[in-house]
Enzyme design. Structure first.
Site, PDB file in Angstrom:
ATOM      1  CE1 TYR A   1      -4.103  -1.749  -0.234  1.00 56.97           C
ATOM      2  CE2 TYR A   1      -2.942  -3.304   1.176  1.00 56.97           C
ATOM      3  CZ  TYR A   1      -3.995  -3.006   0.335  1.00 56.97           C
ATOM      4  OH  TYR A   1      -4.936  -3.965   0.037  1.00 56.97           O
TER       5      TYR A   1
ATOM      6  CG  ASN B   1     -11.747   3.211  -8.226  1.00 57.92           C
ATOM      7  OD1 ASN B   1     -11.973   2.003  -8.237  1.00 57.92           O
ATOM      8  ND2 ASN B   1     -11.908   3.984  -9.274  1.00 57.92           N
TER       9      ASN B   1
ATOM     10  CG  HIS C   1     -14.274  -1.014  -1.526  1.00 53.35           C
ATOM     11  ND1 HIS C   1     -14.206  -1.643  -2.748  1.00 53.35           N
ATOM     12  CD2 HIS C   1     -15.394  -1.500  -0.925  1.00 53.35           C
ATOM     13  CE1 HIS C   1     -15.243  -2.466  -2.889  1.00 53.35           C
ATOM     14  NE2 HIS C   1     -15.982  -2.385  -1.799  1.00 53.35           N
TER      15      HIS C   1
ATOM     16  CB  CYS D   1      -4.747   4.672  15.068  1.00 57.86           C
ATOM     17  SG  CYS D   1      -3.815   4.165  16.529  1.00 57.86           S
TER      18      CYS D   1
ATOM     19  CB  CYS E   1      -1.375   7.030  16.344  1.00 59.62           C
ATOM     20  SG  CYS E   1      -3.022   7.775  16.328  1.00 59.62           S
TER      21      CYS E   1
ATOM     22  N   GLY F   1     -16.973   1.240 -15.097  1.00 56.17           N
ATOM     23  CA  GLY F   1     -15.639   0.665 -14.921  1.00 56.17           C
ATOM     24  C   GLY F   1     -15.489  -0.300 -13.766  1.00 56.17           C
TER      25      GLY F   1
ATOM     26  CG  ASN G   1     -16.935  -2.324 -17.369  1.00 56.17           C
ATOM     27  OD1 ASN G   1     -16.220  -1.553 -16.740  1.00 56.17           O
ATOM     28  ND2 ASN G   1     -16.828  -3.636 -17.250  1.00 56.17           N
ATOM     29  CG  LEU G   2     -12.296  -2.002 -22.093  1.00 57.00           C
ATOM     30  CD1 LEU G   2     -12.375  -0.719 -22.901  1.00 57.00           C
ATOM     31  CD2 LEU G   2     -10.901  -2.149 -21.481  1.00 57.00           C
TER      32      LEU G   2
HETATM   33  N1  APR Z   1     -12.860   2.188 -19.264  1.00 58.46           N
HETATM   34  C1  APR Z   1     -13.906   1.501 -18.752  1.00 58.46           C
HETATM   35  N2  APR Z   1     -13.792   0.311 -18.152  1.00 58.46           N
HETATM   36  C2  APR Z   1     -12.553  -0.221 -18.076  1.00 58.46           C
HETATM   37  C3  APR Z   1     -11.407   0.428 -18.593  1.00 58.46           C
HETATM   38  C4  APR Z   1     -11.599   1.689 -19.216  1.00 58.46           C
HETATM   39  N3  APR Z   1     -10.585   2.379 -19.746  1.00 58.46           N
HETATM   40  N4  APR Z   1     -10.331  -0.357 -18.359  1.00 58.46           N
HETATM   41  C5  APR Z   1     -10.775  -1.452 -17.721  1.00 58.46           C
HETATM   42  N5  APR Z   1     -12.116  -1.382 -17.549  1.00 58.46           N
HETATM   43  C6  APR Z   1     -13.018  -2.342 -16.888  1.00 58.46           C
HETATM   44  C7  APR Z   1     -12.592  -3.792 -17.014  1.00 58.46           C
HETATM   45  O1  APR Z   1     -13.137  -4.337 -18.195  1.00 58.46           O
HETATM   46  C8  APR Z   1     -13.217  -4.402 -15.759  1.00 58.46           C
HETATM   47  O2  APR Z   1     -14.534  -4.895 -16.021  1.00 58.46           O
HETATM   48  O3  APR Z   1     -12.988  -2.045 -15.505  1.00 58.46           O
HETATM   49  C9  APR Z   1     -13.310  -3.235 -14.770  1.00 58.46           C
HETATM   50  C10 APR Z   1     -12.336  -3.316 -13.596  1.00 58.46           C
HETATM   51  O4  APR Z   1     -12.662  -4.427 -12.830  1.00 58.46           O
HETATM   52  P1  APR Z   1     -11.834  -4.824 -11.517  1.00 58.46           P
HETATM   53  O5  APR Z   1     -10.379  -4.785 -11.817  1.00 58.46           O
HETATM   54  O6  APR Z   1     -12.411  -6.096 -11.005  1.00 58.46           O
HETATM   55  O7  APR Z   1     -12.109  -3.609 -10.513  1.00 58.46           O
HETATM   56  P2  APR Z   1     -13.374  -3.314  -9.613  1.00 58.46           P
HETATM   57  O8  APR Z   1     -14.620  -3.813 -10.239  1.00 58.46           O
HETATM   58  O9  APR Z   1     -13.311  -1.880  -9.254  1.00 58.46           O
HETATM   59  O10 APR Z   1     -13.044  -4.173  -8.323  1.00 58.46           O
HETATM   60  C11 APR Z   1     -13.947  -4.136  -7.238  1.00 58.46           C
HETATM   61  O11 APR Z   1     -12.557  -5.580  -5.924  1.00 58.46           O
HETATM   62  O12 APR Z   1     -10.372  -6.137  -5.265  1.00 58.46           O
HETATM   63  C12 APR Z   1     -11.547  -5.506  -4.907  1.00 58.46           C
HETATM   64  O13 APR Z   1     -11.860  -3.859  -3.285  1.00 58.46           O
HETATM   65  C13 APR Z   1     -11.345  -4.066  -4.574  1.00 58.46           C
HETATM   66  O14 APR Z   1     -12.710  -2.132  -5.068  1.00 58.46           O
HETATM   67  C14 APR Z   1     -12.172  -3.334  -5.602  1.00 58.46           C
HETATM   68  C15 APR Z   1     -13.244  -4.340  -5.933  1.00 58.46           C
END
Ligand code: APR
Length: 238
Positions: free
Chosen positions: A57, A93, A110, A118, A137, A177, A203-204
């Site tokens: 982190y 995020n 999240h 702390c 802290c 996303g 979403n992509l």
């Molecule tokens: N534009 C739109 N979507 C996109 C892009 C982009 N440029 N690039 C990637 N993606 C999409 C991918 O296709 C995927 O479906 O974003 C999504 C990301 O998915 P994850 O990596 O699983 O992320 P997320 O859904 O935010 O994860 C949820 O999981 O690990 C835990 O706590 C963590 O908050 C996180 C949670």
């Protein structure tokens, strides 16, 4: 079908920050920056190997200084500034890109990289720098008790009551996303639909719960989101 909208809830995931250069959680190899999530994103991992987790982190926190909000973050901040109705931007995020773009009606369900928790006095506070060195802290002055203020697997996301209340009132729910792989966020679309909201996904590629949405737009957030914000602000319609 077009309908008038007043109350909007937006959920964002890692995809909204991808074009800023922040790695998504589920890369093609299923790893998060080379690690299994079980090794860096669970309370058990932190007990087992706190040095590894803190280093992970600390690196993510340092990386934030090298990235900038993209067109999607900026468009959502423009919507926030302009939208007269109710609006809540819920992000999964832990980066600060929505904050830096200027979104105000924002909730980090999240947690945040730039926040510390702390374990000695339970204080949550803004934090920059490194935790691996075991800083003191500022509230209780106990050293070495800070952990990243991140909601790990098996922990309860923040402000669920507020989110559930907003979902029950919204007439438009938009997911941007996110892979739809992690609950409870993955279930927000069903809650919003149950309460009568229209639902849109950007979403992509199709998320795991894509079939729950009235409409899915596939492409890059940096292109789709500014177009959608223009559409909402000019027509007030979904
Ligand atoms: N534009 C739109 N979507 C996109 C892009 C982009 N440029 N690039 C990637 N993606 C999409 C991918 O296709 C995927 O479906 O974003 C999504 C990301 O998915 P994850 O990596 O699983 O992320 P997320 O859904 O935010 O994860 C949820 O999981 O690990 C835990 O706590 C963590 O908050 C996180 C949670």
């Amino acid at each position: 079908m077009l309908q008038t909208i007043n109350n909007i809830v937006i959920l964002t995931g890692a995809g909204v920050s991808a074009e800023s250069g922040v790695a998504t959680f589920r890369g093609p190899d299923g790893l998060w920056e080379g690690h299994r999530v079980e090794d860096v994103a669970t309370p058990e991992a932190f007990v087992r190997d706190p040095a590894l987790v803190q280093k992970f982190y600390d690196e993510r926190r340092a990386k934030l200084k090298t990235v900038e909000p993209n067109a999607a973050h900026q468009a959502l901040a423009r919507l926030d500034r302009t939208w007269a109705g109710e609006l809540l931007l819920v992000t999964q995020n832990v980066d600060d890109l929505h904050d830096r773009a200027g979104s105000q009606r924002l909730l980090h369900m999240h947690g945040e990289l730039n926040s510390a928790w702390c374990r000695a006095c339970d204080a949550h506070f803004a934090f920059e720098g490194e935790m691996a060195s075991g800083p003191v802290c500022p509230h209780c002055h106990v050293p070495g008790c800070l952990r990243p203020d991140i909601v790990w697997f098996g922990e309860m996301p923040y402000q669920m009551e507020r989110i559930e209340a907003a979902l029950a009132r919204c007439d438009l729910f938009v997911s941007i996303g996110t892979s739809g792989a992690v609950y409870p966020a993955a279930g927000f679309v069903q809650t919003a639909r149950y309460h009568g909201a229209r639902t849109l996904e950007m979403n992509l590629d199709p998320s795991e719960g894509s079939f729950h949405f009235h409409e899915s737009r596939m492409g890059k957030a940096g292109e789709l989101v500014p177009d959608w914000v223009d559409q909402v602000l000019s027509h007030g319609l979904c």
